[in-house]
Design a protein around this motif. Structure first.
Motif: not given
Length: 531
Positions: A233-253
């Motif tokens: 609930g601290l992080v927008d999970e859908a946004a993380v998915r989108e930014l992982l796929e675009s390459g803006h976020i390199q990795a997430a754990a």
């Protein structure tokens, strides 16, 4: 003989503690809700971790239940409001797994930076995918801490050992504590723009929910790594998915998710994403520590009435309880008041006692005040952990005692210093005072303006200028919003000067009500308070 239901896995040593105290135990792990409701009337105590969920229905059926003990910190799985209404004490173990969670965050950072899970899977599948996994070093990179309390500080210590630069966003982290930890205190925007790795270590509250929103994540550096071992609930999970796929976020754990158990999640299958099933506290040492601690606490309460690490009841002895109880209630409510109107944190806290309180045991009263003060931003804070949490944050704290009180037999005053970096209209000292009248807590002073009023479960606090027409405009606006006024208390410095309105209302108003009140002429600040 008291009887305790152990509804989640506890160590054998913890079970022995109950039995050595003469307490009967029944171990039933994996009960369904209906099964739990059926048997809970037999028990005086319920020991849980995170899997068992004693909600309002379970607590309503618990006719004998006196205490719920959570072996761990988070109590999201327990309906504390229902337990309080039923007179059931809820205890947790606030410090038992800080090291373990910090270590897991560091491990997740390495796993994400070097893509270890995917590389392992490919290697064991016989593919030898060496060219597919070019990792990132963490040494000399910038780690951004969102939350620098008990766990966050331990993460900072370990990151410094890895030669990382650490920047921290935490409204309650003072400059002195930041220097002591060797971290740089920054605001959230600076952290987002500078961090190579972001890790969260803050509770889930109204102030922290979705703190890493899509808009916030888009402010981060391209190639950032995001770690969440705190709360879903601290992080927008859908946004993380989108930014992982675009390459803006390199990795997430992520070790935690908005919905748990997370059998399905928008992040599952995303590129360069690492997931663990809420393992932050899952080491042999941490599990043992919190299990032993909760067994001792529950045993002491059931046998002697001693209350330790309670989230909904003060820690007092049986002899002191009748005299201290109303003042503890008053102090906690004053603390909640101060915490909810300190949107930008505070640098110093002062508690002043006057009158008959000079001769009382003030330690539990102070602890209750600090717990109320910190709970608005820190989440699961209790009377035992509150002083340590405040000390760890580096916030200055002092008490003063005056044997005489000019007006009341006893009075408690809480003063907080809001930092100058906050809104200039709200920076500086804020002062609240209250007394006990006919056994009930009452607020008698706000920002050095006298007024007298009871606390209501939901209240509207308005700081305004004393000008004609304000009360009428406010009443009309609340009426149009279908908000019923239960009580209305006013205070002011002088005619035409600064004024306060403290309004008890029946129920939660719509989200836009305070925005509309803020737009009224002469209103400086408006907020809905909960007690």
């Amino acid at each position: 003989m008291p009887k305790v239901l152990i509804a989640d896995d506890l160590s054998t040593a913890a079970v022995e503690i109950f039995r050595n105290h003469g307490i009967e135990t029944d171990i039933r792990v994996g009960l369904t809700k209906d099964e739990l409701i059926e048997i809970i009337p037999e028990f005086d105590g319920l020991a849980v971790r995170s899997a068992c969920k004693p909600d309002a229905d379970v607590i309503a059926a618990a006719s004998k239940l006196k205490v719920i003990g959570r072996a761990g910190i988070g109590v999201d799985n327990i309906d504390i409001k229902a337990a309080t209404a039923k007179g059931v004490v809820v205890m947790n173990t606030p410090f038992g797994n800080a090291v373990t969670t910090a270590e897991h965050a560091i491990a997740m950072m390495f796993a994400a930076a070097r893509q270890i899970p995917a590389a392992d899977a490919g290697t064991q599948a016989g593919k030898w995918p060496k060219k597919n996994f070019v990792g990132t070093e963490v040494s000399y990179k910038t780690l951004g801490l969102i939350g620098c309390g008990n766990i966050g500080a331990r993460v900072a210590e370990r990151a410094k050992g890895l030669l990382m630069k650490v920047v921290a966003f935490d409204p309650f982290l003072t400059e002195e504590r930041a220097v002591e930890l060797g971290v740089e205190k920054v605001d959230l925007d600076h952290l987002l723009s500078r961090a190579d790795v972001i890790t969260l270590h803050t509770p889930l509250t109204d102030q922290t929910r979705n703190i890493l929103s899509k808009e916030a994540l888009e402010q981060t550096k391209k190639g950032v790594i995001v770690i969440n071992c705190a709360r879903g609930g601290l992080v927008d999970e859908a946004a993380v998915r989108e930014l992982l796929e675009s390459g803006h976020i390199q990795a997430a754990a992520f070790d935690v998710f908005a919905e748990e158990p997370a059998k399905e999640n928008v992040l599952f299958g995303a590129p360069n994403f690492v997931a663990t099933p809420h393992l932050g506290a899952s080491t042999v040492e941490a599990q043992e520590n919190v299990a032993l601690q909760v067994a001792e606490q529950m045993s002491d309460y059931l046998l002697t009435g001693a209350v330790t690490n309670a989230l909904n009841m003060p820690s007092v002895t049986a002899d002191e309880a009748p005299r201290l109880k109303p003042f503890i209630d008053l102090a906690e409510k004053l603390g909640q008041f101060a915490g909810q109107i300190s949107d930008h944190g505070f640098e110093e806290v002062v508690i002043e006692y006057e009158g008959d309180l000079a001769d009382m045991n003030r330690k539990p009263i102070t602890a209750a005040a600090l717990a109320g003060l910190l709970r608005a931003s820190r989440g699961d804070v209790n009377m035992v952990s509150a002083p340590a949490i405040l000390a760890d944050s580096g916030v200055k704290f002092s008490e003063s005692v005056t044997e005489d009180s000019p007006v009341y037999d006893s009075l408690i005053r809480i003063k907080v210093l809001v930092p100058k970096t906050a809104n200039s209209d709200q920076a500086g000292w804020r002062s609240l005072a209250g007394t006990v009248s006919a056994g009930r807590p009452r607020v008698v002073e706000v920002k050095e303006m006298p007024l007298e009023g009871d606390f209501s479960p939901v209240m509207l606090y308005v700081n305004n200028l004393d000008k004609p027409g304000f009360i009428g405009s406010l009443g009309v606006m609340l009426g149009e919003a279908n908000v019923n006024i239960a009580t209305f208390h006013l205070g002011r410095q002088a005619e035409g000067g600064e004024a306060i309105a403290l309004i008890g209302i029946d129920g939660e108003p719509a989200a836009d009500v305070t925005q509309k009140i803020d737009s009224l002429p002469h209103v400086r600040y408006a907020k809905v308070l909960h007690f």
